[in-house]
Design a protein around this motif. Structure first.
Motif, PDB file in Angstrom:
ATOM      1  N   ASN A  28       0.823  -1.216   0.000  1.00 47.86           N
ATOM      2  CA  ASN A  28       0.000   0.000   0.000  1.00 47.86           C
ATOM      3  C   ASN A  28       0.854   1.261   0.000  1.00 47.86           C
ATOM      4  N   ILE A  29       1.978   1.217   0.705  1.00 48.74           N
ATOM      5  CA  ILE A  29       2.888   2.369   0.719  1.00 48.74           C
ATOM      6  C   ILE A  29       3.484   2.578  -0.667  1.00 48.74           C
ATOM      7  N   ALA A  30       3.889   1.488  -1.309  1.00 46.15           N
ATOM      8  CA  ALA A  30       4.427   1.588  -2.672  1.00 46.15           C
ATOM      9  C   ALA A  30       3.377   2.113  -3.642  1.00 46.15           C
ATOM     10  N   LYS A  31       2.133   1.637  -3.519  1.00 46.99           N
ATOM     11  CA  LYS A  31       1.054   2.103  -4.400  1.00 46.99           C
ATOM     12  C   LYS A  31       0.784   3.585  -4.211  1.00 46.99           C
ATOM     13  N   ALA A  32       0.869   4.057  -2.964  1.00 43.51           N
ATOM     14  CA  ALA A  32       0.628   5.479  -2.709  1.00 43.51           C
ATOM     15  C   ALA A  32       1.617   6.354  -3.471  1.00 43.51           C
ATOM     16  N   ALA A  33       2.839   5.877  -3.629  1.00 37.09           N
ATOM     17  CA  ALA A  33       3.852   6.645  -4.367  1.00 37.09           C
ATOM     18  C   ALA A  33       3.497   6.799  -5.835  1.00 37.09           C
ATOM     19  N   LEU A  34       2.727   5.865  -6.369  1.00 37.86           N
ATOM     20  CA  LEU A  34       2.429   5.838  -7.796  1.00 37.86           C
ATOM     21  C   LEU A  34       1.247   6.707  -8.201  1.00 37.86           C
ATOM     22  N   LEU A  35       0.416   7.086  -7.242  1.00 36.05           N
ATOM     23  CA  LEU A  35      -0.838   7.751  -7.587  1.00 36.05           C
ATOM     24  C   LEU A  35      -0.706   9.272  -7.563  1.00 36.05           C
ATOM     25  N   VAL A  67      12.284  14.603 -11.555  1.00 38.29           N
ATOM     26  CA  VAL A  67      12.719  15.313 -10.354  1.00 38.29           C
ATOM     27  C   VAL A  67      11.644  16.281  -9.871  1.00 38.29           C
ATOM     28  N   ASP A  68      10.795  16.753 -10.787  1.00 42.01           N
ATOM     29  CA  ASP A  68       9.722  17.670 -10.407  1.00 42.01           C
ATOM     30  C   ASP A  68       8.580  16.971  -9.691  1.00 42.01           C
ATOM     31  N   GLU A  69       8.468  15.657  -9.853  1.00 41.69           N
ATOM     32  CA  GLU A  69       7.374  14.896  -9.241  1.00 41.69           C
ATOM     33  C   GLU A  69       7.816  14.033  -8.064  1.00 41.69           C
ATOM     34  N   LEU A  70       9.109  13.826  -7.912  1.00 37.54           N
ATOM     35  CA  LEU A  70       9.585  12.881  -6.900  1.00 37.54           C
ATOM     36  C   LEU A  70       9.158  13.267  -5.485  1.00 37.54           C
ATOM     37  N   GLY A  71       9.268  14.537  -5.139  1.00 38.75           N
ATOM     38  CA  GLY A  71       8.906  14.974  -3.790  1.00 38.75           C
ATOM     39  C   GLY A  71       7.461  14.652  -3.451  1.00 38.75           C
ATOM     40  N   ASN A  72       6.538  14.936  -4.369  1.00 39.18           N
ATOM     41  CA  ASN A  72       5.117  14.648  -4.132  1.00 39.18           C
ATOM     42  C   ASN A  72       4.865  13.158  -3.990  1.00 39.18           C
ATOM     43  N   SER A  73       5.543  12.374  -4.809  1.00 42.95           N
ATOM     44  CA  SER A  73       5.386  10.934  -4.769  1.00 42.95           C
ATOM     45  C   SER A  73       5.875  10.346  -3.448  1.00 42.95           C
ATOM     46  N   VAL A  74       7.046  10.789  -3.014  1.00 43.71           N
ATOM     47  CA  VAL A  74       7.613  10.312  -1.749  1.00 43.71           C
ATOM     48  C   VAL A  74       6.748  10.771  -0.576  1.00 43.71           C
ATOM     49  N   LEU A  75       6.257  12.001  -0.638  1.00 47.14           N
ATOM     50  CA  LEU A  75       5.393  12.503   0.425  1.00 47.14           C
ATOM     51  C   LEU A  75       4.148  11.623   0.580  1.00 47.14           C
ATOM     52  N   ALA A  76       3.524  11.260  -0.536  1.00 53.47           N
ATOM     53  CA  ALA A  76       2.333  10.405  -0.481  1.00 53.47           C
ATOM     54  C   ALA A  76       2.652   9.053   0.144  1.00 53.47           C
ATOM     55  N   ALA A  77       3.795   8.482  -0.209  1.00 56.17           N
ATOM     56  CA  ALA A  77       4.195   7.204   0.370  1.00 56.17           C
ATOM     57  C   ALA A  77       4.456   7.339   1.867  1.00 56.17           C
ATOM     58  N   CYS A  78       5.094   8.431   2.271  1.00 55.42           N
ATOM     59  CA  CYS A  78       5.377   8.659   3.692  1.00 55.42           C
ATOM     60  C   CYS A  78       4.091   8.784   4.500  1.00 55.42           C
ATOM     61  N   LEU A  79       3.129   9.506   3.983  1.00 52.17           N
ATOM     62  CA  LEU A  79       1.865   9.666   4.699  1.00 52.17           C
ATOM     63  C   LEU A  79       1.186   8.324   4.920  1.00 52.17           C
ATOM     64  N   GLU A  80       1.203   7.484   3.904  1.00 59.03           N
ATOM     65  CA  GLU A  80       0.628   6.139   4.034  1.00 59.03           C
ATOM     66  C   GLU A  80       1.398   5.326   5.071  1.00 59.03           C
ATOM     67  N   LEU A 195      12.986  13.303   9.820  1.00 61.30           N
ATOM     68  CA  LEU A 195      11.608  13.751   9.835  1.00 61.30           C
ATOM     69  C   LEU A 195      10.802  12.909  10.799  1.00 61.30           C
ATOM     70  N   ASN A 196       9.919  13.540  11.531  1.00 63.32           N
ATOM     71  CA  ASN A 196       9.006  12.820  12.407  1.00 63.32           C
ATOM     72  C   ASN A 196       7.607  13.325  12.128  1.00 63.32           C
ATOM     73  N   LEU A 197       6.683  12.412  11.866  1.00 62.88           N
ATOM     74  CA  LEU A 197       5.315  12.800  11.577  1.00 62.88           C
ATOM     75  C   LEU A 197       4.371  12.224  12.605  1.00 62.88           C
ATOM     76  N   ILE A 198       3.395  13.019  12.989  1.00 61.92           N
ATOM     77  CA  ILE A 198       2.291  12.529  13.803  1.00 61.92           C
ATOM     78  C   ILE A 198       1.038  12.685  12.956  1.00 61.92           C
ATOM     79  N   ILE A 199       0.420  11.590  12.594  1.00 57.59           N
ATOM     80  CA  ILE A 199      -0.812  11.643  11.816  1.00 57.59           C
ATOM     81  C   ILE A 199      -1.972  11.640  12.783  1.00 57.59           C
ATOM     82  N   GLU A 200      -2.772  12.702  12.770  1.00 55.19           N
ATOM     83  CA  GLU A 200      -3.918  12.774  13.669  1.00 55.19           C
ATOM     84  C   GLU A 200      -5.076  11.978  13.074  1.00 55.19           C
ATOM     85  N   THR A 201      -5.753  11.181  13.920  1.00 55.24           N
ATOM     86  CA  THR A 201      -6.906  10.407  13.459  1.00 55.24           C
ATOM     87  C   THR A 201      -8.182  10.981  14.036  1.00 55.24           C
TER      88      THR A 201
END
Length: 201
Positions: A28-35, A67-80, A195-201
């Motif tokens: 699922n994390i890998a898929k998030a990077a692709l979308l 290179v223009d899309e990599l940051g967004n892709s990695v961010l999506a994977a990190c959030l997942e 980086l440290n993330l806290i995802i609020e639910t």
């Protein structure tokens, strides 16, 4: 014809996550990077490989993109990843610090070190801006003006004696929390962001 004449500008990220035993989470994390933002497969992003080590309980997802899309892709994977991995219950023999442990970014074609560093820093700033509870620790070329090395920051962070981060003062963002831990993003061997993330639910 050379890649520069074709206008190719590609970079890669070897996203290290602290999960290998639950295959569906890694996928699922890998898929998030692709979308893309529309939920459809982004044509400029590819997952080249997923390597998982059961004993370490760690996976490396290799993402290549413009290179223009990599940051967004990695961010999506990190959030997942941060929604799915809880470092308070994570087990494994690898001395990891975070649910997303490392985000190394490398140039592939038509991109230099400086631009990869800018991508890493922009990613860190996006996390702090858009994710409640984000914490960022900077290394190498991103750590201006000190440019502290990976070895220096590992000693400061107690990398191999995890896991009380409450006394740490991040370069950007909130005090680190135990659920997500700390994440490193680097260019090659000289640029590292924690980086440290806290995802609020």
């Amino acid at each position: 014809m050379s890649s520069s004449r074709l206008g190719l500008r590609l970079a890669a990220c070897l996203l290290n996550i602290s999960e290998a035993r639950r295959k569906h989470i890694v996928e699922n994390i890998a898929k998030a990077a692709l979308l893309g933002k529309n939920g459809r497969k982004h044509p400029e992003v590819s997952v080249l490989n997923i390597f998982s080590d059961q004993d370490y309980n760690r996976s490396v997802i290799t993402i290549a993109a413009s290179v223009d899309e990599l940051g967004n892709s990695v961010l999506a994977a990190c959030l997942e990843a941060f929604q799915s991995i809880d470092m308070e219950v994570q087990e494994g023999i690898h001395p990891c610090l975070g649910a997303v442990d490392l985000i190394p970014i490398y140039p592939l074609v038509g991109v230099g070190v400086e631009e990869c560093g800018a991508v890493a820093r922009s990613l860190a700033e996006s996390l702090v801006l858009h994710v409640p509870g984000s914490s960022v620790f900077l290394f190498g070329e991103a750590d201006l003006p000190e440019k502290r090395t990976l070895v220096q920051r590992r000693k400061q962070l107690g990398w191999f004696t995890r896991r009380d981060f409450s006394a740490l003062e991040p370069d950007l963002g909130a005090t680190p929390a135990r659920r997500c831990g700390l994440t490193g993003s680097q260019y090659g061997f000289v640029l590292l962001l924690f980086l440290n993330l806290i995802i609020e639910t």
